[in-house]
Enzyme design. Structure first.
Site, PDB file in Angstrom:
ATOM      1  N   ASP A 157     135.013  39.568 -26.538  1.00  0.00           N
ATOM      2  CA  ASP A 157     134.332  40.627 -25.675  1.00  0.00           C
ATOM      3  C   ASP A 157     132.780  40.334 -25.556  1.00  0.00           C
ATOM      4  O   ASP A 157     132.452  39.235 -25.309  1.00  0.00           O
ATOM      5  CB  ASP A 157     134.604  42.018 -26.359  1.00  0.00           C
ATOM      6  CG  ASP A 157     135.035  42.929 -25.067  1.00  0.00           C
ATOM      7  OD1 ASP A 157     134.011  43.258 -24.332  1.00  0.00           O
ATOM      8  OD2 ASP A 157     136.092  43.568 -25.322  1.00  0.00           O
ATOM      9  N   HIS A 229     130.659  47.033 -23.634  1.00  0.00           N
ATOM     10  CA  HIS A 229     132.190  47.013 -23.700  1.00  0.00           C
ATOM     11  C   HIS A 229     132.843  46.300 -25.040  1.00  0.00           C
ATOM     12  O   HIS A 229     133.680  46.990 -25.339  1.00  0.00           O
ATOM     13  CB  HIS A 229     132.514  46.061 -22.430  1.00  0.00           C
ATOM     14  CG  HIS A 229     134.069  45.934 -22.129  1.00  0.00           C
ATOM     15  ND1 HIS A 229     134.727  44.951 -22.697  1.00  0.00           N
ATOM     16  CD2 HIS A 229     134.753  46.744 -21.199  1.00  0.00           C
ATOM     17  CE1 HIS A 229     135.903  45.269 -22.128  1.00  0.00           C
ATOM     18  NE2 HIS A 229     136.011  46.260 -21.358  1.00  0.00           N
ATOM     19  N   SER A 584     141.343  48.169 -20.764  1.00  0.00           N
ATOM     20  CA  SER A 584     140.292  47.726 -21.990  1.00  0.00           C
ATOM     21  C   SER A 584     140.403  48.765 -23.083  1.00  0.00           C
ATOM     22  O   SER A 584     140.245  48.182 -24.173  1.00  0.00           O
ATOM     23  CB  SER A 584     138.901  47.647 -21.382  1.00  0.00           C
ATOM     24  OG  SER A 584     138.983  46.554 -20.389  1.00  0.00           O
TER      25      SER A 584
END
Length: 801
Positions: A157, A229, A584
């Protein structure tokens, strides 16, 4: 030399190559060679896979051979090798501006496959309760802090915020002896960041650097998360137990990951703009070499990759070899719903996760001076009773009624009031966001903001819309009717002159506290944005005999860890937590539950873990009604192309009764059977040494816990084989819910199976009529020891018997 110095030195060296100019022709290619990678190489000893010192020596030799191979073929200065891939596939990533170099490589002896690099895109306080982890799984595994103990999750990620309380060592984490990775020191990321919870962290950015998309200052030349994220997804999967969620001075409760006792290995290969496949492939290769048990990927391509099959891109093949190494791969299915064929996670060896909402909602309200209460959305602190004014009435002449042009507001008139802003169509926002509008009005001194609506936002139960955290008190009204009622109240309580100017603001209201969650006990509902099946064989969008998504997990309005310096969510700048929605967020829920299963069953294969989650998933909501799916026109009954096998049920997944297992060679047999794919393309992808001696007749013969037939002509018999993972002998009876227009017969109908024993059975599907569309059903194996194993059916009949 530390990692940041290495990265910056690489960048400088890359930019200083005199013969390479950075223009549109500069590209990155991934080249796969015919020689074995470490996972496929066998020494002179029969069935011996090299490990330890032997593997390290082989890796060193492979890298040297890559360099010699390139030096012997290509002129110095016409290329830069970015990575050597050694563990799962044998090859390298190469940056070049020379078309001649590419032609030379394409015709070189020993080159198996070349693919151009492509960009990839980035596709909690309550969800442990919602999916049944905290009440039914954690106690069984020794408590929350030990849930996932000994399991290592590799997060590919945007990096991680190591100082976040979700990832600090609470004193229970000890060194993992089997992890062979390392911690890269660099910008804002000290070696001490690998504290026991985080066992390793590495950066993979060479393709992003080559493309000119990486900025060392903005994106951090280290595993530090500049975007947020990666921290968010990691905290959902394995964040520490009972971490207080503090945002904008308010405590939203205590968050926990699905597997708080599991460890993290961080592989930063994504950035705010997304990432590149060659960087991600390098990260996967290293993660498996390091010894991770599970790979979590909330990323995917922006479209179906070119070539003969969606299953044969280098990324998909890399993940196939990861499963050969015993590593489970969990991937977000994509955020391109509700269009059909929008899946961006394709292969049967990947667990592809769709997104749903939960029963938690953040709904706000405003009480008007006449006692009427209007509902809306927006996580906001409350106000006292204040005067209400429209934006037009406190602005300079001829100003618009919406709040895009906040500069037209007159501060002396707006100060201390609740400002009504008319609905703003999404097409008009441009670079402006609701957050920036609220902040601008707040700076003027207004007490709060009310935004009217031209659609009924609260008709949705999925919760994604409620995740908007407002920087100043405010509310977005939830319905057209409430918006009109507000206008009527305001107009009847505002004194005006004969020219229409306001003489006195009489209308008043107070915004209530929108930070307190309510729990409807409804759901789950498939989120509008969640990508939908059917899966596709290729970029011609021909349907595949593979059920995608695999299953569904919560993805809407999920609290998770954040990076305070991130600019990607304006309302969360400076915050340690934020609430996001997307597949996600759904994928790491499944990652964490897979870690719990791995802890309980360390010898299970990736296919067995996926099978346990799929066959035990829920197809009904919490009231026993069929799961619904969001569409632009409202809610409809969902089907397996919306949610796969169903919504994950962690408690049942720990004890599935039966599993459907698949070996690496079975996946290769599957590839040889994909329509339109020649055998040479499969050999190029997997290597000649991995070619099976026997082939399947149909792709649907792969031993998955589902049956999908994209082109049923008359009839087809598919075979399945189950293995008992129960502790006692059980008798299962097959029950059938037939898809419309299809007759289904299971043979044998009754299966008696002992612990660790395997039994085969057939499912014969006959088309009674031409459906010219997929219809859905199920085979349910119901055991006398309370196990229920459900096999979804999705069938497209193009010719009847």
């Amino acid at each position: 030399m530390d990692a940041v110095s290495v990265t910056l030195s690489f960048l400088l060296a890359f930019l200083c190559l005199n013969s390479i100019s950075f223009h549109a022709a500069a590209k990155v290619y991934m080249v796969i060679l015919e020689e074995d990678a470490i996972i496929s190489y066998k020494s002179t000893r029969p069935n011996h896979i090299i490990r330890g010192h032997e593997a390290r020596k082989y890796k060193e030799n492979v890298i040297i051979r890559h360099d010699l191979f390139l030096e012997s073929l290509l002129p110095t200065g016409t290329y830069t090798k970015l990575y050597s891939y050694t563990h799962l596939i044998n090859g390298f990533a190469l940056h070049t501006t020379s078309d001649t170099a590419l032609k030379i490589l394409d015709g070189a002896m020993g080159v198996r496959m070349i693919q151009e690099d492509i960009k990839l895109t980035k596709l909690t306080t309550h969800t442990p309760d919602y999916v049944g982890v905290s009440n039914y799984v954690w106690p069984y595994l020794g408590g929350a802090e030990r849930a996932g103990e000994g399991v290592l999750v590799g997060m590919i990620d945007t990096g991680i915020n190591p100082s976040h309380p979700s990832f600090t060592n609470n004193g229970t984490f000890r060194r993992l002896s089997h992890f062979k990775g390392r911690c890269e020191e660099g910008y804002g990321f000290p070696l001490s960041a690998c504290n026991g919870k985080i066992v390793g962290a590495q950066l993979f950015a060479r393709a992003a650097i080559a493309a000119g998309d990486f900025n060392a200052t903005r994106d951090y030349a280290s595993p530090l998360d500049s975007d947020g994220h990666g921290s968010h997804t990691a905290s959902i999967a394995v964040g520490n137990f009972r971490t207080p969620v503090l945002s904008k001075g308010y405590n939203y409760g205590n968050a926990s990951g699905m597997a708080p006792g599991a460890r993290l290995a961080i592989y930063k290969a994504l950035f705010p703009f997304g990432g590149y496949m060659s960087d991600v492939v390098a990260a996967i290769d290293k993660a498996v070499e390091d010894g991770v048990d599970i790979i979590s990927m909330s990323i995917g391509p922006s479209s179906v990759p070119p070539g003969p099959s969606s299953f044969l891109s280098i990324l998909e093949i890399e993940l196939l070899f990861a499963t050969k190494a015993g590593v489970s791969v969990i991937q977000a299915v994509g955020n391109s719903g509700p269009d059909p064929n929008s899946i961006l996670s394709f292969s049967p060896w990947i667990t592809s996760v769709a997104a749903s909402g939960t029963d938690r909602m953040y709904k706000n309200s405003i009480i008007l001076g006449n006692g009427r209460v209007l509902s809306g959305i927006g996580i906001s602190k409350p106000t006292a009773e204040r005067q209400i004014a429209t934006k037009a009435d406190v602005s300079s002449p001829n100003a618009s009624a919406n709040c895009l042009d906040t500069e037209s507001l007159i501060p002396s008139l707006a100060r201390g009031k609740l400002i009504i802003c008319e609905h703003i169509p999404h097409s008009m926002y441009g670079q402006t966001t609701i957050s920036t509008i609220f902040e601008s009005i707040g700076r003027i001194g207004a007490a709060g903001v009310i935004i009217t609506s031209e659609e009924n936002l609260l008709d949705s139960d999925a919760g994604a819309e409620s995740s908007m955290t407002l920087p100043v008190p405010g509310i977005v009204l939830g319905s057209v009717a409430d918006s009109q009622e507000l206008r009527d109240y305001y107009n009847s309580n505002t004194l005006r002159s004969t020219t229409g100017e306001v003489i006195r603001f009489v209308a008043v209201g107070s915004i209530l506290d929108g930070r307190r969650a309510t729990y409807t006990e409804k759901g789950p509902i498939v989120a509008l944005y969640s990508s939908r099946g059917p899966d596709v064989n290729n970029n011609l969008m021909e349907a595949a005999d593979v059920l995608k998504p695999s299953l569904m997990a919560p993805g809407s309005a999920i609290w998770g860890a954040w990076s305070p310096n991130s600019q990607s969510v304006p309302e969360s700048i400076g915050e340690d937590f934020t609430m996001l929605s997307g597949t996600s967020m759904a994928a790491p829920h499944v990652t964490g539950i897979a870690a719990l299963i791995k802890q309980k069953h360390p010898d299970w294969s990736p296919a067995a873990i996926t099978s346990a989650m799929m066959t035990t998933a829920d197809r009904t909501d919490h009231f026993g009604n069929p799961i619904l799916a969001q569409t632009p026109d409202g809610l409809r009954t969902a089907n397996p192309f919306d949610y796969g096998a169903g919504a994950i049920n962690a408690a049942r997944a720990m004890n599935p009764g039966l599993i459907f297992d698949i070996q690496f060679e079975n996946y290769v047999q599957f590839l040889y059977t994909v329509p339109g794919v020649d055998k040479g393309s499969v050999r190029q992808a997997v290597g000649v040494g991995n070619c099976p001696t026997a082939l399947m007749r149909w792709c649907s013969d792969l031993n998955t816990p589902s049956v999908t037939i994209a082109n049923l002509v008359g009839s087809r018999r598919v075979m399945r084989r189950v293995t008992s993972v129960s502790t006692e002998t059980e008798i299962y009876v097959a029950l059938v819910k037939e898809p419309a227009g299809i007759s289904v017969r299971v043979t044998p109908r009754v299966i008696r199976i002992s612990p660790n024993e395997s039994r085969g059975f057939s499912i014969k599907l006959e088309a009674r009529e031409v459906t010219n569309a997929f219809t859905f059903g199920a085979v349910v194996l119901r055991g006398n020891k309370k196990h229920t194993v459900r096999i979804p059916l999705a069938v497209f009949a193009s010719r009847a018997l």
